[in-house]
Write a protein that holds these residues in place. Structure first.
Motif, PDB file in Angstrom:
ATOM      1  N   HIS A  23     -19.097 -84.595-122.842  1.00  0.00           N
ATOM      2  CA  HIS A  23     -18.169 -83.999-123.810  1.00  0.00           C
ATOM      3  C   HIS A  23     -17.082 -84.999-124.178  1.00  0.00           C
ATOM      4  O   HIS A  23     -16.710 -85.146-125.342  1.00  0.00           O
ATOM      5  CB  HIS A  23     -17.586 -82.712-123.226  1.00  0.00           C
ATOM      6  CG  HIS A  23     -16.708 -81.964-124.159  1.00  0.00           C
ATOM      7  ND1 HIS A  23     -15.488 -81.457-123.751  1.00  0.00           N
ATOM      8  CD2 HIS A  23     -16.842 -81.628-125.470  1.00  0.00           C
ATOM      9  CE1 HIS A  23     -14.919 -80.842-124.765  1.00  0.00           C
ATOM     10  NE2 HIS A  23     -15.719 -80.936-125.819  1.00  0.00           N
ATOM     11  N   PHE A  26     -18.900 -87.799-126.383  1.00  0.00           N
ATOM     12  CA  PHE A  26     -19.383 -87.452-127.718  1.00  0.00           C
ATOM     13  C   PHE A  26     -18.505 -86.460-128.488  1.00  0.00           C
ATOM     14  O   PHE A  26     -18.687 -86.284-129.688  1.00  0.00           O
ATOM     15  CB  PHE A  26     -20.796 -86.852-127.632  1.00  0.00           C
ATOM     16  CG  PHE A  26     -21.812 -87.811-127.090  1.00  0.00           C
ATOM     17  CD1 PHE A  26     -22.179 -88.941-127.806  1.00  0.00           C
ATOM     18  CD2 PHE A  26     -22.408 -87.583-125.866  1.00  0.00           C
ATOM     19  CE1 PHE A  26     -23.122 -89.830-127.317  1.00  0.00           C
ATOM     20  CE2 PHE A  26     -23.347 -88.468-125.359  1.00  0.00           C
ATOM     21  CZ  PHE A  26     -23.712 -89.596-126.089  1.00  0.00           C
ATOM     22  N   GLY A  27     -17.561 -85.791-127.796  1.00  0.00           N
ATOM     23  CA  GLY A  27     -16.756 -84.772-128.452  1.00  0.00           C
ATOM     24  C   GLY A  27     -17.567 -83.515-128.680  1.00  0.00           C
ATOM     25  O   GLY A  27     -18.614 -83.311-128.070  1.00  0.00           O
ATOM     26  N   GLY A  28     -17.093 -82.657-129.576  1.00  0.00           N
ATOM     27  CA  GLY A  28     -17.820 -81.445-129.905  1.00  0.00           C
ATOM     28  C   GLY A  28     -17.380 -80.244-129.098  1.00  0.00           C
ATOM     29  O   GLY A  28     -16.257 -80.183-128.593  1.00  0.00           O
ATOM     30  N   THR A  56     -22.275 -81.400-130.920  1.00  0.00           N
ATOM     31  CA  THR A  56     -21.282 -82.305-131.486  1.00  0.00           C
ATOM     32  C   THR A  56     -21.198 -82.176-132.998  1.00  0.00           C
ATOM     33  O   THR A  56     -22.106 -81.660-133.648  1.00  0.00           O
ATOM     34  CB  THR A  56     -21.603 -83.771-131.134  1.00  0.00           C
ATOM     35  OG1 THR A  56     -22.714 -84.195-131.926  1.00  0.00           O
ATOM     36  CG2 THR A  56     -21.892 -83.944-129.654  1.00  0.00           C
ATOM     37  N   ASP A  57     -20.103 -82.707-133.546  1.00  0.00           N
ATOM     38  CA  ASP A  57     -19.899 -82.704-134.992  1.00  0.00           C
ATOM     39  C   ASP A  57     -20.929 -83.589-135.700  1.00  0.00           C
ATOM     40  O   ASP A  57     -21.169 -83.426-136.889  1.00  0.00           O
ATOM     41  CB  ASP A  57     -18.486 -83.201-135.326  1.00  0.00           C
ATOM     42  CG  ASP A  57     -17.412 -82.296-134.742  1.00  0.00           C
ATOM     43  OD1 ASP A  57     -17.710 -81.121-134.458  1.00  0.00           O
ATOM     44  OD2 ASP A  57     -16.274 -82.776-134.563  1.00  0.00           O
TER      45      ASP A  57
END
Length: 137
Positions: A23, A26-28, A56-57
Motif C-alpha cells: 500500500h 503503490f498507494g490506492g 490502486t489509482d
C-alpha cells in the motif's frame, strides 16, 4: 458485470504487514478482513488475514491472505492467479476448462461469505482461485 484477473499472494502470518507495505509502495485503497470477522472463533486465527485487496489509482489489483497453520505454504510457490466476477455462467465455464487435466484442491461451492469459490491446479501446475459473486439485482 465484470470479471477480474489478478495475482493472489499467500503468507504465513505476515499478510497484513506485506499488504500495508505494498500500500505504501503503490498507494490506492487497502481493505483487510480477518478470519475472526468472518466468524472463525479460533484465537490463533482470529486476527490473521482471511482476505485483503489493494486497488490502486493506476488500475493495479493485488490480493493476499494468511495461510492457516494446517495448510501447506511453500515460499516461492505462494502466488496464485485469482479470477473473480459476477457472471456465473462464464465463470463456471472458465472453471470447467481450468480443471481439465488438473486437480481440484477446493471444490467450487458456496462459501461462508456468500460467494461460490474454488481452487485448483491446472494441468500445467498453476494455482487458480475462482470466486463467483452473486449478480447485483
Amino acid at each position: 458485470m465484470s470479471i477480474r484477473l489478478n495475482p493472489y499472494l499467500s503468507f504465513r502470518d505476515t499478510a497484513r504487514e506485506a499488504m500495508e507495505h505494498y500500500h505504501r509502495v503503490f498507494g490506492g485503497t487497502l481493505t483487510v478482513n480477518t478470519f475472526g470477522e468472518f466468524g472463525n472463533p479460533e484465537p490463533t486465527l482470529a486476527n490473521l488475514v482471511m482476505h485483503s485487496m489493494l486497488e490502486t489509482d493506476r488500475g493495479f489489483t493485488l490480493m493476499a491472505s494468511d495461510t492457516p497453520p494446517e495448510m501447506d505454504l511453500t515460499i516461492g510457490n505462494n502466488v496464485a492467479v485469482s479470477l473473480s466476477g459476477d457472471e456465473p455462467d462464464e465463470m463456471r465455464g472458465y472453471w470447467d476448462r481450468l480443471i481439465e487435466g488438473g486437480t481440484v484442491t477446493v471444490p467450487l461451492e458456496k462459501q461462508m461469505w456468500g460467494d461460490e469459490f474454488g481452487m485448483c491446479l491446472d494441468r500445467f501446475g498453476i494455482g487458480w482461485m475462482v470466486n463467483i459473486s452473486p449478480q447485483a439485482a
